[in-house]
Motif scaffolding. Structure first.
Motif, PDB file in Angstrom:
ATOM      1  N   GLU A   1       7.562   0.673  10.747  1.00 18.17           N
ATOM      2  CA  GLU A   1       7.238   0.834   9.641  1.00 18.17           C
ATOM      3  C   GLU A   1       7.258  -1.125   9.142  1.00 18.17           C
ATOM      4  OE1 GLU A   1       6.591   2.941   6.173  1.00 18.17           O
ATOM      5  OE2 GLU A   1       6.983   0.124   5.962  1.00 18.17           O
TER       6      GLU A   1
ATOM      7  N   TYR B   1      -4.456  -2.363   2.434  1.00 15.24           N
ATOM      8  CA  TYR B   1      -5.243  -3.344   1.918  1.00 15.24           C
ATOM      9  C   TYR B   1      -5.262  -3.839   4.044  1.00 15.24           C
ATOM     10  CZ  TYR B   1      -0.612  -4.623   3.954  1.00 15.24           C
ATOM     11  OH  TYR B   1       0.361  -4.877   4.527  1.00 15.24           O
TER      12      TYR B   1
ATOM     13  N   ASP C   1       5.999  -5.594  11.530  1.00 11.12           N
ATOM     14  CA  ASP C   1       4.289  -5.830  10.747  1.00 11.12           C
ATOM     15  C   ASP C   1       3.508  -4.762  12.343  1.00 11.12           C
ATOM     16  OD1 ASP C   1       1.722  -5.969  10.351  1.00 11.12           O
ATOM     17  OD2 ASP C   1       2.053  -8.478   9.356  1.00 11.12           O
ATOM     18  N   ILE C   2       3.013  -3.723  12.148  1.00  7.30           N
ATOM     19  CA  ILE C   2       1.459  -3.069  12.922  1.00  7.30           C
ATOM     20  C   ILE C   2       1.003  -4.438  13.717  1.00  7.30           C
ATOM     21  CG2 ILE C   2      -0.325  -2.721  11.794  1.00  7.30           C
ATOM     22  CD1 ILE C   2       1.044  -0.595  15.025  1.00  7.30           C
TER      23      ILE C   2
ATOM     24  N   ILE D   1       2.009  10.881   0.554  1.00  9.13           N
ATOM     25  CA  ILE D   1       1.947  11.993   0.147  1.00  9.13           C
ATOM     26  C   ILE D   1       2.518  12.660   0.009  1.00  9.13           C
ATOM     27  CG2 ILE D   1       2.428  12.614   2.151  1.00  9.13           C
ATOM     28  CD1 ILE D   1      -1.473  13.384   1.692  1.00  9.13           C
TER      29      ILE D   1
ATOM     30  N   GLY E   1       2.730   3.077   9.627  1.00  9.42           N
ATOM     31  CA  GLY E   1       3.849   3.010   7.789  1.00  9.42           C
ATOM     32  C   GLY E   1       4.252   4.486   7.315  1.00  9.42           C
TER      33      GLY E   1
ATOM     34  N   GLY F   1       0.549  -0.971   0.210  1.00 12.10           N
ATOM     35  CA  GLY F   1       0.447   0.082  -0.440  1.00 12.10           C
ATOM     36  C   GLY F   1       0.871   1.631   0.538  1.00 12.10           C
ATOM     37  N   GLN F   2       1.865   1.547  -0.854  1.00 15.88           N
ATOM     38  CA  GLN F   2       3.130   2.645  -0.735  1.00 15.88           C
ATOM     39  C   GLN F   2       2.692   3.302  -1.654  1.00 15.88           C
ATOM     40  OE1 GLN F   2       6.975   0.483  -0.979  1.00 15.88           O
ATOM     41  NE2 GLN F   2       7.182   0.331   1.329  1.00 15.88           N
TER      42      GLN F   2
ATOM     43  N   GLY G   1       6.696   4.771   5.512  1.00 18.98           N
ATOM     44  CA  GLY G   1       6.969   5.397   4.540  1.00 18.98           C
ATOM     45  C   GLY G   1       8.822   5.570   4.339  1.00 18.98           C
TER      46      GLY G   1
ATOM     47  N   ASN H   1      -1.271   7.513   7.421  1.00 15.14           N
ATOM     48  CA  ASN H   1      -1.766   7.628   5.696  1.00 15.14           C
ATOM     49  C   ASN H   1      -2.113   6.332   5.909  1.00 15.14           C
ATOM     50  OD1 ASN H   1      -2.025   7.398   3.215  1.00 15.14           O
ATOM     51  ND2 ASN H   1      -0.063   8.129   3.009  1.00 15.14           N
TER      52      ASN H   1
HETATM   53  N1  SAM Z   1       2.892   7.949   5.607  1.00 13.95           N
HETATM   54  C1  SAM Z   1       3.572   7.203   4.064  1.00 13.95           C
HETATM   55  C2  SAM Z   1       3.216   8.718   3.575  1.00 13.95           C
HETATM   56  O1  SAM Z   1       2.040   9.736   4.211  1.00 13.95           O
HETATM   57  O2  SAM Z   1       3.592   9.429   2.674  1.00 13.95           O
HETATM   58  C3  SAM Z   1       3.674   6.401   3.650  1.00 13.95           C
HETATM   59  C4  SAM Z   1       2.229   6.265   3.559  1.00 13.95           C
HETATM   60  S1  SAM Z   1       1.905   4.566   2.758  1.00 13.95           S
HETATM   61  C5  SAM Z   1      -0.084   4.629   2.320  1.00 13.95           C
HETATM   62  C6  SAM Z   1       1.746   2.813   3.986  1.00 13.95           C
HETATM   63  C7  SAM Z   1       2.885   2.442   4.328  1.00 13.95           C
HETATM   64  O3  SAM Z   1       2.420   1.143   5.179  1.00 13.95           O
HETATM   65  C8  SAM Z   1       3.532   2.310   3.622  1.00 13.95           C
HETATM   66  O4  SAM Z   1       5.201   2.693   3.761  1.00 13.95           O
HETATM   67  C9  SAM Z   1       3.690   0.190   3.821  1.00 13.95           C
HETATM   68  O5  SAM Z   1       5.274   0.364   3.936  1.00 13.95           O
HETATM   69  C10 SAM Z   1       3.724   0.359   5.290  1.00 13.95           C
HETATM   70  N2  SAM Z   1       3.101  -0.529   6.249  1.00 13.95           N
HETATM   71  C11 SAM Z   1       1.710  -1.398   5.077  1.00 13.95           C
HETATM   72  N3  SAM Z   1       1.483  -2.396   6.151  1.00 13.95           N
HETATM   73  C12 SAM Z   1       2.064  -2.069   6.861  1.00 13.95           C
HETATM   74  C13 SAM Z   1       2.595  -2.910   8.168  1.00 13.95           C
HETATM   75  N4  SAM Z   1       1.474  -4.189   8.640  1.00 13.95           N
HETATM   76  N5  SAM Z   1       3.372  -2.338   9.184  1.00 13.95           N
HETATM   77  C14 SAM Z   1       2.953  -1.580   9.077  1.00 13.95           C
HETATM   78  N6  SAM Z   1       3.591  -0.709   8.362  1.00 13.95           N
HETATM   79  C15 SAM Z   1       3.157  -0.923   7.160  1.00 13.95           C
END
Ligand code: SAM
Length: 302
Positions: free
Chosen positions: A82, A136, A107-108, A36, A61, A32-33, A63, A132
Motif C-alpha cells: 500500500e 490509473y 509503491d508496488i 469494494i 493496494g 484510485g481509492q 485500502g 482490486n
Molecule cells: N483493496 C481495496 C478494496 O478492494 O476495497 C482497495 C482498492 S483501491 C481500488 C486501490 C488501492 O491501491 C488504494 O488503497 C490505493 O491507495 C492503493 N495504491 C494506489 N497506487 C498504489 C501503488 N503505486 N502501490 C501500492 N498501492 C497503491
C-alpha cells in the motif's frame, strides 16, 4: 452468504462507512481509492483465483482491507503493498485478527519483487497476485509482474472493463493491440466476470471486470529476438489506421535497401503489406520479427 456472515466483513456498506467515519478518512481519487462493498464479488474472485491454504498471495493496494481480510481467510499468507501511509492505523486495527498478513507500505512499482519472493515465500508455494487495482496504473503494474521472471501461477485482478477487454481481445477488433499481444505472449487471459460500478465506495465512473491471467510455462511464440519482436509490434501499431507498410517504412525509413528488406521479409512471412497491424495474429508477428531480424540489427547500429 447470509446476512450475519456478511456483516462481519469490511467489504460491506455498513462496516466500510463505519471505518471511514471512525478514522475520518477521505478517499484519494489520485490513488484510485474506490473500496469494494460487496462480499460476494470477493468470494467469486477468490474462487476464480483458486485461492486456498496452499496458496500465497501478493496483493496490490489493500485500502481499508476489504479484499485483504478475505484473502487472509482463504490463503496461507498475504503480502500486500500500500502506498498510502494514512491507512497504517486502519489496517493495523481492522486486520489485527489475521496473523498471516504482511503489509508493506511502498509503491508496488518501486518494490524489489525478487527479494519479496525470496523473503516471504517458499519455492514450492503456489503464488497468486490478487488485487482490486488502482485504475490509473493498471497496465504498468501488470506488465511489471508478467515481464519479470517471477514464479506467479495466476493473477485475479479487478480493473476497468475496457482495459480487461483490451487484454483479452481477438485480432481484427477495436480492442486488439500491442497490449493484447504482450499479455497473450506471457499468459492465458480471460475475463472471469463483470463488476458493476455500484459495488464501490465512492462509485467510479466506469464499470469493472475481473481479469484472470494464468502464466504460460513458455511464451506463446518462440522468437529469435524478444526485444525486437515487441518493438516491431509497437511500430506496427504506431498509427492504427495506417497499413503495416506505412507504419514500418515510417519507422525504418524509405530508402531502397530498407524497402527491399521489408518487401522480402513480409513476403517470406506471407503477410500482405497492405494489411493493418490489428489483423495480424501473434504468430504472424513472431514470423515477421524473425524474418526482419536484419532490420533489428540496423536499428541497434543506428
Ligand atoms: N483493496 C481495496 C478494496 O478492494 O476495497 C482497495 C482498492 S483501491 C481500488 C486501490 C488501492 O491501491 C488504494 O488503497 C490505493 O491507495 C492503493 N495504491 C494506489 N497506487 C498504489 C501503488 N503505486 N502501490 C501500492 N498501492 C497503491
Amino acid at each position: 452468504m447470509n446476512d450475519s456472515e456478511q456483516k462481519k466483513y469490511i467489504a460491506t456498506p455498513s462496516r466500510t462507512n463505519e471505518i471511514i467515519k471512525r478514522y475520518k478518512l477521505t478517499m484519494k481519487k489520485s490513488l484510485g481509492q474506490n473500496f469494494i462493498i460487496d462480499p460476494n464479488i470477493l468470494t467469486k474472485m477468490i474462487e476464480a483465483g483458486e485461492i486456498d491454504k496452499d496458496t500465497c498471495v501478493i496483493e496490490v493496494g489493500p485500502g481499508i482491507g476489504a479484499l485483504t481480510e478475505r484473502l487472509a481467510e482463504a490463503a496461507k499468507k498475504v503480502v500486500t503493498f500500500e502506498v498510502d501511509t494514512r491507512l497504517k492505523p486502519i489496517l493495523k486495527r481492522e486486520l489485527a485478527d489475521h496473523s498471516n498478513i504482511e503489509v508493506i507500505f511502498q509503491d508496488i512499482l518501486q518494490a524489489n519483487l525478487q527479494e519479496i519472493f525470496e523473503t516471504h515465500f517458499e519455492p514450492e508455494d503456489r503464488i497468486v497476485v490478487a488485487a482490486n487495482l488502482p485504475y490509473y496504473i493498471t497496465t504498468p503494474i501488470i506488465m511489471r509482474f508478467v515481464e519479470e521472471q517471477l514464479p506467479i501461477d495466476t493473477f485475479v485482478m479487478m480493473m476497468q472493463k475496457e482495459v480487461a477487454q483490451r487484454m483479452t481481445a481477438q485480432p481484427s477488433t477495436k480492442a486488439y493491440g500491442s497490449l493484447t499481444i504482450a499479455i497473450d505472449y506471457y499468459t492465458h487471459a480471460e475475463i472471469a466476470f463483470h463488476v458493476p460500478k455500484t459495488v464501490f465506495i465512492p462509485q467510479p465512473n466506469v464499470d469493472s471486470a475481473i481479469l484472470k491471467l494464468q502464466r504460460r510455462v513458455e511464451p506463446k511464440v518462440d522468437v529469435v529476438n524478444e526485444k525486437f519482436f515487441f518493438q516491431l509490434i509497437r511500430f506496427s501499431f504506431q498509427q492504427r489506421r495506417k497499413t503495416l507498410w506505412n507504419n514500418l517504412t515510417s519507422h525504418f525509413g524509405k530508402n531502397e535497401d530498407v524497402k527491399e528488406e521489408l518487401t522480402r521479409g513480409l513476403q517470406a512471412a506471407g503477410i500482405d503489406p497492405g494489411r493493418r497491424a490489428e489483423t495480424l495474429s501473434i504468430e504472424e508477428f513472431a514470423t515477421l520479427a524473425d524474418e526482419l531480424t536484419e532490420l533489428s540489427q540496423r536499428e541497434t547500429r543506428s
